[in-house]
Scaffold this active site. Structure first.
Site, PDB file in Angstrom:
ATOM      1  N   ASP A 101     -21.324  78.559  11.492  1.00 53.08           N
ATOM      2  CA  ASP A 101     -20.285  77.593  11.683  1.00 53.08           C
ATOM      3  C   ASP A 101     -19.361  77.983  12.442  1.00 53.08           C
ATOM      4  O   ASP A 101     -19.049  79.247  12.367  1.00 53.08           O
ATOM      5  CB  ASP A 101     -20.136  77.127  10.325  1.00 53.08           C
ATOM      6  CG  ASP A 101     -19.109  77.843   9.355  1.00 53.08           C
ATOM      7  OD1 ASP A 101     -19.595  78.985   9.156  1.00 53.08           O
ATOM      8  OD2 ASP A 101     -18.243  77.561   8.838  1.00 53.08           O
ATOM      9  N   GLU A 196     -18.691  79.159   6.421  1.00 53.03           N
ATOM     10  CA  GLU A 196     -17.955  80.302   6.059  1.00 53.03           C
ATOM     11  C   GLU A 196     -16.437  79.733   6.202  1.00 53.03           C
ATOM     12  O   GLU A 196     -15.588  80.302   5.557  1.00 53.03           O
ATOM     13  CB  GLU A 196     -18.294  81.713   6.940  1.00 53.03           C
ATOM     14  CG  GLU A 196     -17.618  82.802   6.348  1.00 53.03           C
ATOM     15  CD  GLU A 196     -16.313  82.889   7.271  1.00 53.03           C
ATOM     16  OE1 GLU A 196     -15.636  83.993   6.969  1.00 53.03           O
ATOM     17  OE2 GLU A 196     -16.110  82.095   8.075  1.00 53.03           O
TER      18      GLU A 196
END
Ligand SMILES: [Zn+2]
Length: 431
Positions: A101, A196
């Site tokens: 991400d 994350e």
């Protein structure tokens, strides 16, 4: 779906500029950053945005075509894969981990990566918004990269080197080891996590399925940087209670919780214990949210220090300050609650010193000077370390992340790859 993703690859801006690289690292990086994988802190789903799966699916396909084993994209959006051992020794299972991400802090769709070959040391004007200039004055690290190759975004978006540089390096490791069976290594597990950037990177991770003994996140900045320490972190919430009364008839009755909370904040020193006045190894208390009304006010803090024991001292300090504030508001009171957030991974890593020692040796073998630093934040690695996978952080070259000025140096990424090739060998040699 799959066809759509691969067609993105055809929208390269400067495919011709990628020629001349023996590895496909840059090619991979360009492919991955063009997929929007922004995570969404306001979503309750797992992963928080389904578009992250666009990249995860692509990675799964590529891992399969590289011939890796035990490949899986599970229902929680984690990609797992194995590079089987080619050693007769019993080598510990090592995991390399990166997150797919990108940060919610900056536009992440329609990323157009640009390769600046043979960088000349000048400020970099980003063509899609000439107001966006990556200045060497703000980013002196760029001056160390003259003559090398820099990748930036085009001015309207972040780049996503955080952490697609890590993803590309790990993917290229897999490709490299498949092509070079003469390099001896134990079993290597590959892990790509979602979310994350919003602090949920390992929430649903299946440690048993992962089945690794030690790990490394590939999510660090400049060449040679190595982190085995993170903050220890707590959240602390105060609730101040006043005494409510109709303001027209409040004389000698009303105790206003808004005023108590303000007095409490006023009690905090302006020149210490704050993120805006500390750096290096100093910790802080940081008010992040206030909410409420004259009857009830909530004040929320994050508390950070490298020394876990100090968190408690900060919490006592805040309680004292709350009591001090209450002196001026008879009838008011407060409650508090403390939540553990994460802990300094050094506590785990110092029990397993070889994990960091081997990484230092690998960086050394790659011909790089080590820059050890302590992360003033948490990493997936700090959570993983306490979940049973001691996991320091290795550089990838990602710089100025979470914004439009993000950049990465190609040669730094290549050195990151070289480092983890050495690292894989070092574990085998020492088994
Ligand atoms: Zn990252």
């Amino acid at each position: 779906m799959k066809d759509d993703i691969f067609s993105l690859h055809l929208t390269f801006n400067f495919p011709r500029m990628l020629n001349g690289y023996e590895s496909l690292l840059v090619d991979r990086f360009f492919r991955y950053v063009q997929i929007d994988t922004q995570s969404n802190p306001d979503s309750d789903t797992q992963p928080s945005s389904s578009k992250q799966l666009d990249l995860s699916r692509m990675l799964l396909d590529e891992l399969n075509s590289l011939g890796l084993t035990e490949t899986e994209l599970d229902e929680n959006g984690y990609v797992y894969a194995s590079i089987p051992s080619n050693s007769e020794k019993a080598v510990p299972v090592i995991c390399y981990c990166a997150h797919v991400d990108t940060s919610p802090d900056c536009k992440a769709s329609e990323v157009k990566p640009l390769l600046h070959k043979n960088y000349n040391g000048e400020d970099i004007i980003l063509p899609d918004d000439p107001e966006q200039v990556i200045k060497t004055g703000d980013h002196p690290y760029l001056l160390e990269k003259i003559g090398q190759d820099i990748i930036t975004a085009s001015g309207k978006t972040l780049l996503g080197a955080d952490d697609k540089a890590g993803v590309a390096v790990i993917m290229e490791l897999a490709a490299y080891l498949q092509r070079h069976p003469e390099i001896k290594h134990g079993k290597i597990r590959i892990l790509f996590t979602p979310d994350e950037e919003i602090g949920r990177g390992v929430n649903k991770l299946d440690m048993k399925k992962l089945g690794a003994d030690f790990g490394y996140t590939l999510d660090g900045p400049e060449l040679g940087s190595f982190e085995e320490e993170t903050f220890s972190a707590d959240g602390m919430k105060f609730i101040f209670y006043g005494v409510s009364a109709h303001p027209g008839h409040a004389k000698d009755k009303l105790v206003n919780a808004v005023k108590i909370a303000s007095a409490f904040i006023e009690e905090l020193p302006s020149d210490e214990f704050s993120p805006e006045t500390t750096d290096g190894r100093y910790g802080f208390v940081h008010p992040v949210r206030m909410d409420g009304n004259p009857e009830r006010m909530m004040v929320e803090f994050i508390i950070r220090d490298f020394n876990t024991a100090k968190l408690n001292a900060y919490e006592e300090y805040l309680k004292d300050k709350a009591n001090d504030a209450l002196q001026y508001f008879p009838g008011g009171r407060f409650e508090y609650e403390i939540k553990e957030q994460y802990r300094n991974m050094k506590e785990v890593l110092s029990l397993n010193p070889q994990v960091s020692e081997y990484a230092r040796e690998a960086i050394h073998r790659a011909g790089i000077e080590i820059k050890e630093s302590a992360a003033r934040g948490g990493t997936d690695g700090s959570r993983l370390s306490f979940m049973g996978l001691p996991c320091p952080n290795i550089f990838t070259g990602e710089m100025a992340f979470h914004g439009k000025h993000e950049y990465v140096c190609v040669q730094d990424m290549e050195k990151s790859l070289e480092t983890i090739i050495h690292l894989s060998q070092i574990w085998e040699e020492n088994a």
